[in-house]
Design an enzyme around this catalytic site. Sequence first.
Site, short mmCIF file in Angstrom:
data_model
loop_
_atom_site.label_atom_id
_atom_site.label_comp_id
_atom_site.label_asym_id
_atom_site.label_seq_id
_atom_site.Cartn_x
_atom_site.Cartn_y
_atom_site.Cartn_z
N ASN A 1 0.83 -1.31 -0.08
CA ASN A 1 0.00 0.23 0.12
C ASN A 1 0.93 1.15 0.03
O ASN A 1 1.63 1.29 0.80
CB ASN A 1 -0.78 -0.02 1.09
CG ASN A 1 -1.79 1.26 1.59
OD1 ASN A 1 -1.79 2.05 0.61
ND2 ASN A 1 -2.47 1.41 2.54
N TRP A 2 0.97 1.70 -1.13
CA TRP A 2 1.80 2.95 -1.19
C TRP A 2 1.37 4.52 -0.72
O TRP A 2 2.11 5.40 -0.56
CB TRP A 2 2.15 3.30 -2.66
CG TRP A 2 3.06 2.13 -3.50
CD1 TRP A 2 3.46 0.80 -2.76
CD2 TRP A 2 3.45 2.16 -4.87
NE1 TRP A 2 4.02 0.22 -3.65
CE2 TRP A 2 4.21 0.92 -4.96
CE3 TRP A 2 3.43 2.97 -5.74
CZ2 TRP A 2 4.72 0.59 -6.13
CZ3 TRP A 2 4.09 2.81 -6.97
CH2 TRP A 2 4.72 1.35 -7.08
N LYS A 3 0.15 4.31 -0.16
CA LYS A 3 -0.54 5.49 0.48
C LYS A 3 -0.18 6.69 -0.56
O LYS A 3 -0.42 6.77 -1.81
CB LYS A 3 0.06 5.86 1.80
CG LYS A 3 -0.22 4.32 2.68
CD LYS A 3 0.32 4.39 4.15
CE LYS A 3 0.01 3.07 4.83
NZ LYS A 3 0.25 3.04 6.35
N HIS B 1 -9.25 1.16 5.24
CA HIS B 1 -7.92 1.30 5.89
C HIS B 1 -8.06 2.12 7.23
O HIS B 1 -9.05 3.15 7.03
CB HIS B 1 -6.98 1.82 4.86
CG HIS B 1 -5.52 1.97 5.45
ND1 HIS B 1 -4.91 2.86 6.14
CD2 HIS B 1 -4.38 0.98 5.48
CE1 HIS B 1 -3.81 2.37 6.56
NE2 HIS B 1 -3.72 1.27 5.99
N GLU C 1 -6.60 4.65 8.25
CA GLU C 1 -6.32 6.02 7.94
C GLU C 1 -7.61 6.77 7.42
O GLU C 1 -7.88 7.68 7.54
CB GLU C 1 -5.01 6.31 6.86
CG GLU C 1 -3.69 5.85 7.57
CD GLU C 1 -2.45 5.32 6.82
OE1 GLU C 1 -2.82 5.37 5.65
OE2 GLU C 1 -1.71 4.80 7.33
N GLU D 1 -5.02 -5.08 10.65
CA GLU D 1 -3.83 -3.95 10.94
C GLU D 1 -4.23 -3.21 12.12
O GLU D 1 -4.74 -2.34 12.27
CB GLU D 1 -3.98 -2.89 9.78
CG GLU D 1 -3.65 -3.41 8.33
CD GLU D 1 -3.02 -2.53 7.23
OE1 GLU D 1 -2.17 -2.72 6.78
OE2 GLU D 1 -3.74 -1.49 7.19
N GLY E 1 3.01 2.25 10.85
CA GLY E 1 4.04 3.22 10.83
C GLY E 1 4.84 3.40 12.05
O GLY E 1 5.33 4.29 12.14
N SER F 1 3.87 -2.41 10.22
CA SER F 1 5.38 -2.36 10.31
C SER F 1 6.03 -3.64 9.89
O SER F 1 6.91 -4.39 10.53
CB SER F 1 5.82 -2.14 11.80
OG SER F 1 5.49 -0.94 12.21
N GLY G 1 3.04 -0.92 4.10
CA GLY G 1 3.15 0.46 3.93
C GLY G 1 4.74 0.83 3.64
O GLY G 1 5.12 0.64 2.57
N GLY G 2 5.23 1.25 4.52
CA GLY G 2 6.69 1.76 4.58
C GLY G 2 7.66 0.94 3.69
O GLY G 2 8.23 1.46 2.89
P1 13P Z 1 3.17 0.30 7.63
O1 13P Z 1 3.80 -0.98 7.13
O2 13P Z 1 3.95 1.46 7.27
O3 13P Z 1 3.44 -0.02 9.22
O4 13P Z 1 1.85 0.43 7.15
C1 13P Z 1 1.04 -0.68 7.15
C2 13P Z 1 -0.31 -0.25 6.48
O5 13P Z 1 -0.81 0.77 6.72
C3 13P Z 1 -0.57 -0.77 5.27
O6 13P Z 1 -1.97 -0.66 4.66
#
Ligand code: 13P
Length: 250
Positions: free
Chosen positions: A10-12, A96, A98, A168, A174, A214, A235-236
Amino acid sequence: MARTPLIAGNWKMHKTVSEAVALARAVAAAADKRSDREVMIAPPATALSAVSGAVRGSRLILAGQNVAWEKKGAFTGEIAPAMLSDCGCAMAIIGHSERRHIFGEDNAMINRRIKGAMAHGLIPILCVGETLDEREADQTMTVLEKQVRRGLAGINIVAGDKLLLAYEPVWAIGTGRTASSAQAQEVHGHIRDLLAQLFEKGIAAEIRILYGGSVKPDNAAELMARPDVDGALVGGAALEAESFAGIINF
Ligand code: 13P
């Protein structure tokens, strides 16, 4: 019952079009080497069309980071299911944390988005997760059960590959603080039991439940070794080809 692992990035809100195309090409090359697992990326919507052209013919699956429930119309800022399909997407991330916590999406809206996605042939990935306060108050399972039941209200799944879930925990996103593989397994097992109440047992056994929060190359294997952890939503660590390849090759 063997569930093919799915490693999803997920590149956000990251990557310009040219950055996205370069990263997607590198990820597609890694994905093409692994026929034993599926690899998905969810670039920002602005890059989907270019990325789709760049990775055509590869095994890489594309997804939207969210999706509207209506076909078209006056919905400023939203993207219709058919628009995602048109850009080569097969899946859509929905609910998600967020979207829930920063943009105020609730379970009823998330339910509409899932129905909209399914009605147009997109495979939804329903994301659920508890906050740290909820976990510390022993509310984890109650919160997750509500998110799953309300998110999937009125939905019938007739094939296990038409829906995915992602657990999640909000406190792990994050933060560098991953759930332990035992914590992930406990929740995933609980979610699968819940799915067996909502759908046929055989279907519940086929639905893949991803873990997100993470995930890194050095903790992916341990998480994925758990019986009900069927992949990762990253994510990251999905923003660089090398670290994402490290997770793809867990
Ligand atoms: P991180 O891997 O940066 O913790 O993010 C997870 C995430 O929200 C994937 O959708």
